[in-house]
Every structure is written in structure tokens, then in C-alpha cells.
Design an enzyme around this catalytic site. Structure first.
Site, PDB file in Angstrom:
ATOM      1  N   ARG A 184       0.736  -1.181   0.029  1.00  0.00           N
ATOM      2  CA  ARG A 184      -0.027   0.098  -0.196  1.00  0.00           C
ATOM      3  C   ARG A 184       0.926   1.166  -0.046  1.00  0.00           C
ATOM      4  NH1 ARG A 184      -5.324   2.729   0.621  1.00  0.00           N
ATOM      5  NH2 ARG A 184      -4.216   4.670   0.611  1.00  0.00           N
ATOM      6  N   ILE A 215      -9.054   5.844  -0.188  1.00  0.00           N
ATOM      7  CA  ILE A 215      -8.763   6.713   0.731  1.00  0.00           C
ATOM      8  C   ILE A 215      -7.217   6.937   0.398  1.00  0.00           C
ATOM      9  CG2 ILE A 215      -8.354   6.922   3.136  1.00  0.00           C
ATOM     10  CD1 ILE A 215     -11.386   6.758   2.062  1.00  0.00           C
ATOM     11  N   ASN A 220     -13.217  16.493  -2.228  1.00  0.00           N
ATOM     12  CA  ASN A 220     -13.900  15.072  -2.414  1.00  0.00           C
ATOM     13  C   ASN A 220     -15.539  15.448  -2.957  1.00  0.00           C
ATOM     14  OD1 ASN A 220     -14.248  12.272  -2.586  1.00  0.00           O
ATOM     15  ND2 ASN A 220     -15.208  12.492  -0.610  1.00  0.00           N
ATOM     16  N   THR A 221     -16.207  14.844  -3.542  1.00  0.00           N
ATOM     17  CA  THR A 221     -17.588  14.750  -3.694  1.00  0.00           C
ATOM     18  C   THR A 221     -18.267  13.355  -3.091  1.00  0.00           C
ATOM     19  OG1 THR A 221     -17.852  13.652  -5.721  1.00  0.00           O
ATOM     20  CG2 THR A 221     -17.388  15.959  -5.882  1.00  0.00           C
ATOM     21  N   HIS A 222     -19.301  13.462  -2.252  1.00  0.00           N
ATOM     22  CA  HIS A 222     -19.723  12.320  -1.964  1.00  0.00           C
ATOM     23  C   HIS A 222     -21.320  12.551  -2.039  1.00  0.00           C
ATOM     24  CE1 HIS A 222     -20.284   8.922   0.782  1.00  0.00           C
ATOM     25  NE2 HIS A 222     -21.235   9.361   1.241  1.00  0.00           N
ATOM     26  N   ASP A 279     -10.008  14.628   4.475  1.00  0.00           N
ATOM     27  CA  ASP A 279      -8.525  14.152   5.186  1.00  0.00           C
ATOM     28  C   ASP A 279      -8.473  12.718   4.954  1.00  0.00           C
ATOM     29  OD1 ASP A 279     -10.463  12.993   6.618  1.00  0.00           O
ATOM     30  OD2 ASP A 279     -10.547  14.574   8.177  1.00  0.00           O
ATOM     31  N   GLY A 286      -9.460  10.267   6.461  1.00  0.00           N
ATOM     32  CA  GLY A 286     -10.245   9.495   6.918  1.00  0.00           C
ATOM     33  C   GLY A 286     -11.557   9.085   5.665  1.00  0.00           C
ATOM     34  N   ASP A 334     -14.474  10.014   3.809  1.00  0.00           N
ATOM     35  CA  ASP A 334     -15.690  10.912   3.729  1.00  0.00           C
ATOM     36  C   ASP A 334     -15.663  11.909   4.790  1.00  0.00           C
ATOM     37  OD1 ASP A 334     -16.172   9.995   1.082  1.00  0.00           O
ATOM     38  OD2 ASP A 334     -17.342   8.561   1.965  1.00  0.00           O
TER      39      ASP A 334
HETATM   40  C1  GRF Z   1     -20.606   9.960  -7.502  1.00  0.00           C
HETATM   41  O1  GRF Z   1     -21.798  10.013  -7.025  1.00  0.00           O
HETATM   42  C2  GRF Z   1     -19.411  10.152  -6.523  1.00  0.00           C
HETATM   43  O2  GRF Z   1     -19.791  11.185  -5.339  1.00  0.00           O
HETATM   44  C3  GRF Z   1     -19.464   8.853  -5.974  1.00  0.00           C
HETATM   45  O3  GRF Z   1     -19.337   8.010  -7.132  1.00  0.00           O
HETATM   46  C4  GRF Z   1     -20.249   8.737  -8.078  1.00  0.00           C
HETATM   47  C5  GRF Z   1     -19.182   8.862  -9.229  1.00  0.00           C
HETATM   48  O4  GRF Z   1     -20.094   8.791 -10.415  1.00  0.00           O
HETATM   49  N1  GRF Z   1     -18.483   8.520  -4.958  1.00  0.00           N
HETATM   50  P1  GRF Z   1     -19.313   9.295 -11.986  1.00  0.00           P
HETATM   51  O5  GRF Z   1     -18.162   8.370 -11.890  1.00  0.00           O
HETATM   52  O6  GRF Z   1     -18.777  10.697 -11.789  1.00  0.00           O
HETATM   53  O7  GRF Z   1     -20.350   8.982 -12.928  1.00  0.00           O
END
Ligand code: GRF
Length: 189
Positions: A64, A91, A106-108, A140, A142, A144
């Protein structure tokens, strides 16, 4: 503002960033798009758009720590102002966070701190929430975690499947991500 975007899969949110950057709506330069596995649609669509791409395949490394070092070196080579994890399902190591302090976004697909992890949409549905949504945050080391930058709520419909809900969340997620990136880019322009 130079960004490196990291993806693991489809990259549909990345596509909206590519499109917004191409039209000038979003004043950022996508220096490169990287993935943790070969053969992703996210890398294919980036190459189609004429962007630089790289793959740091998790399977190519014995440990890793070696993968961590290779990912960091690959991203640093593009000297980004910000790194964006857009559906990047790994991560990163603390050394990565240290290299980009407050500069890893990051997007979640859930309203953090609720439903972190790889199945945020499924977990929210299983819990039975009536409202979920998406979060853009500074990541960070962690899962999300890290300071929230912006969120959008999305209603859960009785008729929703995980797929239909995730699709609606992704529509909100794209708008949110572009809005956050615009704000981050403002001091550079
Ligand atoms: C998004 O909803 C992101 O937040 C999540 O996976 C999805 C990614 O979708 N972790 P894409 O690859 O942009 O279509």
C-alpha cells in the site's frame, strides 16, 4: 487554477467539469485526470477530450505504501493547485493530505456526516431517510471526513431505486462541484 481530477469509474461528474472548463464557464485548467485502475470510462472520456491522463494501478504495487508514494508522485508532477476526487474510490495516505493541505476536494453522494463510505446512496435508502443529497468537502485521511464546503439536499421518492436516486443526486452533485470549483478558482482569476 490548475486541477488534477482523480476517478475510479464512469466519470460522469468529471465530464461536467470537463465541459464547463471547455466553455469557459469554469475558469480552471484540468492539468490531468488520474485513475487507480486501468480501463475506466473516466480515463477514456478524458483522453477523448484531449486531456493528459495517468493510471496508478493499485494492483501493480506490492504494498500500500508503494502505491501511496506512486500516486503522490504522479499527481505532484502536474503541480496542481487543487486535487479533486470525483468518484475516486480510494482513501489516500496522510502523506497525500499533507502534500495538499486544504487543497484536496472530494464529492460524496450523501449529506455527510450521514452515510459515509462506498454505499452512501444505498445506506441512506436502507435507513429510510426522506431527504438525502450530496456533499463537497475538503478531504482528510478518513472515510468521507473533513470540513464541509457545500451541500445540496435531494428528496427521496417512494418510487426510487438506488440507481434512480443516485442519478438525481449526481445531477445535483455536478452543479455543486462546479459551483465550489468556481469559488475556489476566484482568487486565481
Ligand atoms: C458520485 O456520486 C460520487 O460522489 C461517488 O461516485 C459517483 C461517481 O460517479 N463517489 P461518476 O463516476 O462521476 O459517474
Amino acid at each position: 487554477m490548475r486541477i488534477v481530477v482523480l476517478v475510479s469509474g464512469t466519470g460522469s461528474n468529471l465530464q461536467s467539469v470537463i465541459d464547463a472548463a471547455a466553455t469557459g464557464e469554469l475558469p480552471v485548467e484540468i492539468a490531468a485526470v488520474g485513475a487507480d485502475r486501468p480501463g475506466t470510462a473516466g480515463i477514456a472520456r478524458s483522453a477523448d477530450a484531449g486531456l493528459e491522463t495517468f493510471v496508478v494501478d493499485f494492483k501493480d504495487f506490492a504494498t500500500r505504501g508503494e502505491w501511496d508514494a506512486a500516486l503522490l508522485a504522479a499527481v505532484q508532477a502536474y503541480t496542481p493547485d487543487y486535487v479533486v476526487s470525483s468518484g475516486f474510490m480510494r482513501i489516500v495516505a496522510p502523506s497525500f493530505i499533507d502534500a495538499f493541505p486544504g487543497r484536496y476536494v472530494n464529492t460524496h453522494p450523501a449529506l455527510l456526516p450521514a452515510f459515509p463510505g462506498a454505499h452512501g446512496v444505498r445506506d441512506a435508502m436502507a435507513y429510510g431517510v426522506k431527504v438525502t443529497g450530496c456533499t463537497v468537502h475538503f478531504a482528510d485521511a478518513g472515510v468521507d471526513t473533513g470540513p464541509i464546503i457545500a451541500q445540496t439536499a435531494v428528496e427521496v421518492l417512494d418510487s426510487d431505486t438506488e440507481e434512480s436516486l443516485h442519478e438525481r443526486i449526481k445531477v445535483a452533485e455536478r452543479t455543486l462541484l462546479i459551483s465550489v470549483l468556481k469559488d475556489l478558482a476566484a482568487p486565481f482569476n
